[in-house]
Design a protein around this motif. Sequence first.
Motif, short mmCIF file in Angstrom:
data_model
loop_
_atom_site.label_atom_id
_atom_site.label_comp_id
_atom_site.label_asym_id
_atom_site.label_seq_id
_atom_site.Cartn_x
_atom_site.Cartn_y
_atom_site.Cartn_z
N GLY A 1 0.81 -1.21 0.00
CA GLY A 1 0.00 0.00 0.00
C GLY A 1 0.85 1.26 0.00
O GLY A 1 0.53 2.24 -0.69
N GLY A 2 1.95 1.24 0.75
CA GLY A 2 2.85 2.39 0.76
C GLY A 2 3.50 2.61 -0.59
O GLY A 2 3.60 3.75 -1.06
N ALA A 3 3.94 1.50 -1.23
CA ALA A 3 4.58 1.63 -2.55
C ALA A 3 3.58 2.13 -3.59
O ALA A 3 3.92 3.00 -4.43
CB ALA A 3 5.16 0.27 -2.98
N LEU A 4 2.35 1.60 -3.56
CA LEU A 4 1.35 2.03 -4.52
C LEU A 4 0.93 3.48 -4.27
O LEU A 4 0.71 4.25 -5.22
CB LEU A 4 0.13 1.11 -4.45
CG LEU A 4 -0.96 1.32 -5.50
CD1 LEU A 4 -0.38 1.19 -6.91
CD2 LEU A 4 -2.10 0.34 -5.30
N THR A 5 0.82 3.86 -3.01
CA THR A 5 0.51 5.26 -2.68
C THR A 5 1.58 6.20 -3.21
O THR A 5 1.28 7.25 -3.80
CB THR A 5 0.37 5.43 -1.16
OG1 THR A 5 -0.72 4.63 -0.68
CG2 THR A 5 0.11 6.88 -0.80
N GLY B 1 -4.59 18.03 0.80
CA GLY B 1 -5.82 17.30 1.07
C GLY B 1 -6.07 16.15 0.10
O GLY B 1 -6.39 15.03 0.51
N VAL B 2 -5.92 16.42 -1.21
CA VAL B 2 -6.15 15.36 -2.20
C VAL B 2 -5.12 14.25 -2.08
O VAL B 2 -5.49 13.06 -2.12
CB VAL B 2 -6.18 15.96 -3.62
CG1 VAL B 2 -6.26 14.86 -4.67
CG2 VAL B 2 -7.39 16.90 -3.76
N PRO B 3 -3.80 14.53 -1.94
CA PRO B 3 -2.85 13.43 -1.70
C PRO B 3 -3.18 12.59 -0.48
O PRO B 3 -3.01 11.36 -0.52
CB PRO B 3 -1.51 14.17 -1.53
CG PRO B 3 -1.66 15.39 -2.36
CD PRO B 3 -3.09 15.81 -2.19
N ILE B 4 -3.65 13.21 0.60
CA ILE B 4 -4.03 12.42 1.78
C ILE B 4 -5.19 11.50 1.45
O ILE B 4 -5.21 10.33 1.86
CB ILE B 4 -4.39 13.35 2.95
CG1 ILE B 4 -3.14 14.04 3.49
CG2 ILE B 4 -5.06 12.57 4.08
CD1 ILE B 4 -3.41 15.05 4.59
N ILE C 1 -5.41 7.42 1.69
CA ILE C 1 -6.44 6.70 2.46
C ILE C 1 -7.15 5.67 1.59
O ILE C 1 -7.34 4.51 1.99
CB ILE C 1 -7.45 7.69 3.06
CG1 ILE C 1 -6.77 8.55 4.12
CG2 ILE C 1 -8.65 6.96 3.66
CD1 ILE C 1 -7.63 9.68 4.66
N LEU C 2 -7.54 6.07 0.38
CA LEU C 2 -8.24 5.14 -0.51
C LEU C 2 -7.35 3.97 -0.92
O LEU C 2 -7.81 2.83 -1.03
CB LEU C 2 -8.72 5.89 -1.76
CG LEU C 2 -9.83 6.91 -1.56
CD1 LEU C 2 -10.18 7.59 -2.87
CD2 LEU C 2 -11.07 6.26 -0.95
N THR C 3 -6.06 4.25 -1.14
CA THR C 3 -5.14 3.18 -1.54
C THR C 3 -4.97 2.15 -0.43
O THR C 3 -5.00 0.94 -0.68
CB THR C 3 -3.77 3.77 -1.92
OG1 THR C 3 -3.94 4.74 -2.96
CG2 THR C 3 -2.83 2.68 -2.40
#
Length: 346
Positions: free
Chosen positions: A180-184, A310-313, A317-319
């Motif tokens: 999840g971290g890598a994909l984010t 805000g959008v990156p956060i 969260i969604l990822t």
Amino acid sequence: MNNRALVALLFIIAAIALVSALQIAAAVFAPIAGALFIIALVWPLQRNLQRFLPKLLALALVVGIIICAFVVLTSLAAWGFGRIGRSVVAEGARFQALYSQLAIWLEGHGIVIAGAWAEHFNVGWLLRMLQGVTARLNTTISFWVVVVVYVLLGLLDTETIARNIRAALANHTANALIDGGALTAFKLRRYMLVRTVMSLATGGLVWALSMVFGLRFAAEWGVIAFTLNYIPFMGPFVATLLPSAYALAQFGSPEAAVLIFAGLNVIQFVIGSYIEPRVAGYALAMSPFLVLFSVFFWSFVWGLFGAFIGVPITIMILTFCAQFPSTRWIAEIFGAPIARENEQPI
């Protein structure tokens, strides 16, 4: 009260407590969020440099690039706003007279608040506003110094943290967090690349439109449009409103101001609503409601920085929601399900 209602009530209380904590401790959490965002952007560069350079030397180069990028962006913004601000101050009396005439006309049509606004619109008010902007800029510089320190420490520990996660957690949980971290990070790099390209296109078109209409400070308006375009919705709105208001003062014609305002909105609509979603790809798709909510919610929590991040956060969260079966439905409703994404993290 049944169990489901109790769980919902506890969730609401926990959410309110979390938002309050983030707002009260903004000086602590906001720099950490900014640092994680930058680490996600620059980690591939750090990793590639470490292959043929000592780790600390590679880190020094990456931090130097980050500082240079920050200095360039802030210098451009300060140049654009500074030039226009000095012009407004120098011709404050003329601008005040023009806007007072407009206020009288609006007041004659029942818009009384415009008169009160025009009464306080003077050079002294503008000078106080510019002083406030300068003080805010100094605070912003201090904020980003803290962010850079966090980035430096975070880049040193990225690989260690990944190893510790695998050692401390079960395999499926560790894989979900690391993947999840890598994909984010991959999505955030794509987001910033697309946003930068679209901001450059927006700034260039705003400059060209200002030149065609003979609006003063065409290059400055282009720079302002470029920098503000990094903040979805709010930034483009301000970038169209400011030159339109200036056009009203320069030309003394509501028709010219409306025409420029319409042209600027066409540019923002075509790039923001048509070109950018197609360039960004499905992996960054979010509902417009969620994007707007993210901007306003995080601006409420962390001010201008919150509007930017805000959008990156929300992407993060969604990822991460998509990595776990119990929360995957959230990503499927508001974002792009993992099963339908063709993009892979780099």
